[in-house]
Design a protein around this motif. Sequence first.
Motif, mmCIF file in Angstrom:
data_model
loop_
_atom_site.group_PDB
_atom_site.id
_atom_site.type_symbol
_atom_site.label_atom_id
_atom_site.label_comp_id
_atom_site.label_asym_id
_atom_site.label_seq_id
_atom_site.Cartn_x
_atom_site.Cartn_y
_atom_site.Cartn_z
ATOM 1 N N ASP A 1 13.601 -20.632 -10.664
ATOM 2 C CA ASP A 1 14.837 -20.039 -10.506
ATOM 3 C C ASP A 1 15.906 -20.333 -11.695
ATOM 4 N N THR B 1 8.790 -17.918 1.866
ATOM 5 C CA THR B 1 10.157 -17.054 1.806
ATOM 6 C C THR B 1 9.997 -16.569 0.206
ATOM 7 N N ASP B 2 9.272 -16.983 -0.612
ATOM 8 C CA ASP B 2 9.045 -16.567 -2.013
ATOM 9 C C ASP B 2 8.243 -15.251 -2.015
ATOM 10 N N PHE C 1 14.867 -15.454 -8.751
ATOM 11 C CA PHE C 1 13.482 -16.083 -8.967
ATOM 12 C C PHE C 1 13.002 -15.370 -10.361
ATOM 13 N N SER D 1 9.190 -11.962 -3.762
ATOM 14 C CA SER D 1 9.150 -12.120 -5.283
ATOM 15 C C SER D 1 8.023 -12.462 -5.904
ATOM 16 N N ILE D 2 7.122 -13.260 -5.351
ATOM 17 C CA ILE D 2 5.877 -13.362 -5.904
ATOM 18 C C ILE D 2 5.086 -12.273 -6.018
ATOM 19 N N ALA E 1 8.177 -22.361 -8.074
ATOM 20 C CA ALA E 1 8.981 -20.827 -8.562
ATOM 21 C C ALA E 1 10.059 -21.440 -9.353
ATOM 22 N N ILE F 1 6.945 -23.679 -4.381
ATOM 23 C CA ILE F 1 6.887 -22.357 -3.750
ATOM 24 C C ILE F 1 7.113 -22.639 -2.048
#
Length: 184
Positions: free
Chosen positions: A72, A19-20, A79, A23-24, A70, A16
Amino acid sequence: MNRTEISTDRLKLRLIELTDLESIHNLHSLPETDEYNALGIPENIEETKSIIEPWITNNQLPEIKNYTFAIDLISNGDFIGLFGLKLGSTKYKRAEVWYKIHSNYWKKGYASESLKAVINFGFKTLKLHRIEAGCAINNIGSIKVLEKVGMIREGHRRQVLPLKSGWSDNYEYAILESEVGCKQ
């Protein structure tokens, strides 16, 4: 640039990054994914950021002790979840896994596919002897995933998980390197 990446036919697991965060945060904010998770729903995105920053820092260490991936979809880059692999003492060559899949992607085999890939990574690349997992006794979905990949239920711990619904018992699972043959 990630140093560690695991791919399957349908999925890419990558370390991860900040930038995630959005989404997280969205994943952690879902009541469905929180039901059997002791983390709780974060109050805001800043709380999520404070949770994942140590994960990201750890992923950048020369010797990673807690991998946080992550998950994907290869087909479109979406994600769909998180996967963790926490290494124990080097002497014992064991690790614990955890995962959280977005509810839009449940019952499609993604959790099992991710878990198989991480088990193979643990045994082949990290040279582990044993990989463990735990789950709330009412979390039927996770029980099915753990058993589908060949993990064996070894124990039952009483009231160890502080869930929103109250204290939950936990099943303990494990798989040994000798039990899988490390096939893709």
